[in-house]
Write a protein that holds these residues in place. Structure first.
Motif, PDB file in Angstrom:
ATOM      1  N   VAL A 236      26.311  15.678   6.742  1.00 24.16           N
ATOM      2  CA  VAL A 236      25.029  15.068   6.402  1.00 24.16           C
ATOM      3  C   VAL A 236      24.871  13.706   7.083  1.00 24.16           C
ATOM      4  O   VAL A 236      23.816  13.404   7.627  1.00 24.16           O
ATOM      5  N   ASN A 237      25.917  12.896   7.066  1.00 27.51           N
ATOM      6  CA  ASN A 237      25.832  11.568   7.679  1.00 27.51           C
ATOM      7  C   ASN A 237      25.460  11.645   9.161  1.00 27.51           C
ATOM      8  O   ASN A 237      24.681  10.827   9.651  1.00 27.51           O
ATOM      9  N   SER A 238      26.025  12.617   9.865  1.00 31.31           N
ATOM     10  CA  SER A 238      25.710  12.787  11.287  1.00 31.31           C
ATOM     11  C   SER A 238      24.257  13.214  11.473  1.00 31.31           C
ATOM     12  O   SER A 238      23.574  12.735  12.376  1.00 31.31           O
ATOM     13  N   LEU A 239      23.790  14.115  10.614  1.00 28.39           N
ATOM     14  CA  LEU A 239      22.401  14.557  10.699  1.00 28.39           C
ATOM     15  C   LEU A 239      21.455  13.394  10.429  1.00 28.39           C
ATOM     16  O   LEU A 239      20.439  13.238  11.107  1.00 28.39           O
ATOM     17  N   VAL A 240      21.790  12.575   9.466  1.00 34.26           N
ATOM     18  CA  VAL A 240      20.989  11.386   9.151  1.00 34.26           C
ATOM     19  C   VAL A 240      20.919  10.469  10.377  1.00 34.26           C
ATOM     20  O   VAL A 240      19.841  10.023  10.773  1.00 34.26           O
ATOM     21  N   GLU A 241      22.063  10.212  10.977  1.00 33.73           N
ATOM     22  CA  GLU A 241      22.118   9.334  12.151  1.00 33.73           C
ATOM     23  C   GLU A 241      21.327   9.891  13.330  1.00 33.73           C
ATOM     24  O   GLU A 241      20.523   9.189  13.938  1.00 33.73           O
ATOM     25  N   LEU A 242      21.572  11.160  13.654  1.00 31.40           N
ATOM     26  CA  LEU A 242      20.934  11.762  14.822  1.00 31.40           C
ATOM     27  C   LEU A 242      19.438  11.992  14.651  1.00 31.40           C
ATOM     28  O   LEU A 242      18.684  11.935  15.614  1.00 31.40           O
ATOM     29  N   SER A 243      19.014  12.260  13.428  1.00 30.29           N
ATOM     30  CA  SER A 243      17.592  12.546  13.187  1.00 30.29           C
ATOM     31  C   SER A 243      16.775  11.282  12.955  1.00 30.29           C
ATOM     32  O   SER A 243      15.556  11.279  13.129  1.00 30.29           O
ATOM     33  N   GLY A 244      17.443  10.210  12.510  1.00 32.22           N
ATOM     34  CA  GLY A 244      16.719   8.985  12.184  1.00 32.22           C
ATOM     35  C   GLY A 244      16.034   9.041  10.827  1.00 32.22           C
ATOM     36  O   GLY A 244      15.244   8.166  10.477  1.00 32.22           O
ATOM     37  N   LEU A 245      16.346  10.060  10.048  1.00 32.48           N
ATOM     38  CA  LEU A 245      15.768  10.214   8.711  1.00 32.48           C
ATOM     39  C   LEU A 245      16.679   9.554   7.682  1.00 32.48           C
ATOM     40  O   LEU A 245      17.860   9.331   7.939  1.00 32.48           O
ATOM     41  N   SER A 246      16.138   9.291   6.519  1.00 32.78           N
ATOM     42  CA  SER A 246      16.963   8.702   5.469  1.00 32.78           C
ATOM     43  C   SER A 246      17.837   9.778   4.827  1.00 32.78           C
ATOM     44  O   SER A 246      17.538  10.973   4.891  1.00 32.78           O
ATOM     45  N   ARG A 247      18.895   9.320   4.198  1.00 31.05           N
ATOM     46  CA  ARG A 247      19.790  10.233   3.493  1.00 31.05           C
ATOM     47  C   ARG A 247      19.052  10.931   2.355  1.00 31.05           C
ATOM     48  O   ARG A 247      19.276  12.114   2.083  1.00 31.05           O
ATOM     49  N   VAL A 248      18.161  10.215   1.711  1.00 34.30           N
ATOM     50  CA  VAL A 248      17.366  10.780   0.610  1.00 34.30           C
ATOM     51  C   VAL A 248      16.502  11.936   1.123  1.00 34.30           C
ATOM     52  O   VAL A 248      16.419  12.991   0.486  1.00 34.30           O
ATOM     53  N   THR A 249      15.881  11.743   2.273  1.00 37.26           N
ATOM     54  CA  THR A 249      15.035  12.789   2.859  1.00 37.26           C
ATOM     55  C   THR A 249      15.866  14.020   3.202  1.00 37.26           C
ATOM     56  O   THR A 249      15.500  15.147   2.853  1.00 37.26           O
TER      57      THR A 249
ATOM     58  N   SER B 147      18.792  14.908   2.033  1.00 36.58           N
ATOM     59  CA  SER B 147      19.303  15.518   0.794  1.00 36.58           C
ATOM     60  C   SER B 147      18.215  16.326   0.090  1.00 36.58           C
ATOM     61  O   SER B 147      18.478  17.409  -0.429  1.00 36.58           O
ATOM     62  N   GLY B 148      17.000  15.805   0.088  1.00 38.56           N
ATOM     63  CA  GLY B 148      15.879  16.526  -0.518  1.00 38.56           C
ATOM     64  C   GLY B 148      15.611  17.840   0.183  1.00 38.56           C
ATOM     65  O   GLY B 148      15.398  18.878  -0.454  1.00 38.56           O
ATOM     66  N   ILE B 149      15.641  17.810   1.498  1.00 38.96           N
ATOM     67  CA  ILE B 149      15.412  19.030   2.280  1.00 38.96           C
ATOM     68  C   ILE B 149      16.532  20.037   2.031  1.00 38.96           C
ATOM     69  O   ILE B 149      16.274  21.226   1.878  1.00 38.96           O
ATOM     70  N   ARG B 150      17.752  19.545   1.961  1.00 45.38           N
ATOM     71  CA  ARG B 150      18.894  20.429   1.708  1.00 45.38           C
ATOM     72  C   ARG B 150      18.828  21.056   0.318  1.00 45.38           C
ATOM     73  O   ARG B 150      19.408  22.111   0.077  1.00 45.38           O
ATOM     74  N   SER B 151      18.102  20.416  -0.589  1.00 44.13           N
ATOM     75  CA  SER B 151      17.972  20.974  -1.939  1.00 44.13           C
ATOM     76  C   SER B 151      16.695  21.792  -2.105  1.00 44.13           C
ATOM     77  O   SER B 151      16.375  22.232  -3.198  1.00 44.13           O
ATOM     78  N   GLY B 152      15.952  21.993  -1.002  1.00 46.83           N
ATOM     79  CA  GLY B 152      14.806  22.896  -1.038  1.00 46.83           C
ATOM     80  C   GLY B 152      13.444  22.258  -1.099  1.00 46.83           C
ATOM     81  O   GLY B 152      12.437  22.954  -1.248  1.00 46.83           O
ATOM     82  N   LYS B 153      13.361  20.947  -0.985  1.00 47.18           N
ATOM     83  CA  LYS B 153      12.050  20.280  -1.023  1.00 47.18           C
ATOM     84  C   LYS B 153      11.312  20.485   0.293  1.00 47.18           C
ATOM     85  O   LYS B 153      11.927  20.630   1.346  1.00 47.18           O
ATOM     86  N   SER B 154      10.003  20.480   0.224  1.00 52.79           N
ATOM     87  CA  SER B 154       9.205  20.646   1.426  1.00 52.79           C
ATOM     88  C   SER B 154       9.107  19.319   2.172  1.00 52.79           C
ATOM     89  O   SER B 154       9.424  18.260   1.632  1.00 52.79           O
ATOM     90  N   CYS B 155       8.685  19.395   3.429  1.00 53.72           N
ATOM     91  CA  CYS B 155       8.579  18.192   4.251  1.00 53.72           C
ATOM     92  C   CYS B 155       7.463  18.385   5.279  1.00 53.72           C
ATOM     93  O   CYS B 155       6.917  19.472   5.413  1.00 53.72           O
ATOM     94  N   ILE B 156       7.169  17.318   5.999  1.00 51.76           N
ATOM     95  CA  ILE B 156       6.111  17.395   7.011  1.00 51.76           C
ATOM     96  C   ILE B 156       6.685  17.895   8.333  1.00 51.76           C
ATOM     97  O   ILE B 156       7.907  17.879   8.558  1.00 51.76           O
ATOM     98  N   TYR B 157       5.801  18.308   9.209  1.00 49.23           N
ATOM     99  CA  TYR B 157       6.178  18.874  10.504  1.00 49.23           C
ATOM    100  C   TYR B 157       7.088  17.937  11.294  1.00 49.23           C
ATOM    101  O   TYR B 157       8.082  18.368  11.878  1.00 49.23           O
ATOM    102  N   GLU B 158       6.770  16.659  11.314  1.00 39.01           N
ATOM    103  CA  GLU B 158       7.542  15.688  12.087  1.00 39.01           C
ATOM    104  C   GLU B 158       8.992  15.610  11.615  1.00 39.01           C
ATOM    105  O   GLU B 158       9.905  15.407  12.412  1.00 39.01           O
ATOM    106  N   THR B 159       9.205  15.791  10.335  1.00 37.32           N
ATOM    107  CA  THR B 159      10.557  15.778   9.783  1.00 37.32           C
ATOM    108  C   THR B 159      11.337  16.992  10.272  1.00 37.32           C
ATOM    109  O   THR B 159      12.493  16.880  10.682  1.00 37.32           O
ATOM    110  N   VAL B 160      10.703  18.156  10.252  1.00 38.54           N
ATOM    111  CA  VAL B 160      11.341  19.377  10.755  1.00 38.54           C
ATOM    112  C   VAL B 160      11.679  19.200  12.232  1.00 38.54           C
ATOM    113  O   VAL B 160      12.762  19.574  12.684  1.00 38.54           O
TER     114      VAL B 160
END
Length: 72
Positions: free
Chosen positions: A19-32, A34-47
């Motif tokens: 997760v830490n690597s994904l956070v770093e490489l994507s530039g997204l927050s850890r909260v974001t 983690s939310g996606i990994r738990s099934g929350k929806s997100c906007i196109y730019e996040t995907v």
């Protein structure tokens, strides 16, 4: 838009990415992430950011819509 959790886990494992690597490489927050990994929806730019970080196509991650079967 919703990312398929199984597909996300698969591509992260394939890249040996935590997760830490994904956070770093994507530039997204850890909260974001983690939310996606738990099934929350997100906007196109996040995907798009997650797909870029994993070096996969967006459509490799997006959850397929389930269609209701028509009953007679």
């Amino acid at each position: 838009m919703r990312i398929d959790r199984a597909k996300l886990a698969y591509y992260m494992a394939k890249k040996n990415m935590k997760v830490n690597s994904l956070v770093e490489l994507s530039g997204l927050s850890r909260v974001t992430v983690s939310g996606i990994r738990s099934g929350k929806s997100c906007i196109y730019e996040t995907v798009e950011k997650i797909a870029d970080a994993l070096d996969v196509d967006i459509f490799d991650l997006v959850e397929e819509k389930k269609t209701k079967k028509q009953s007679n």
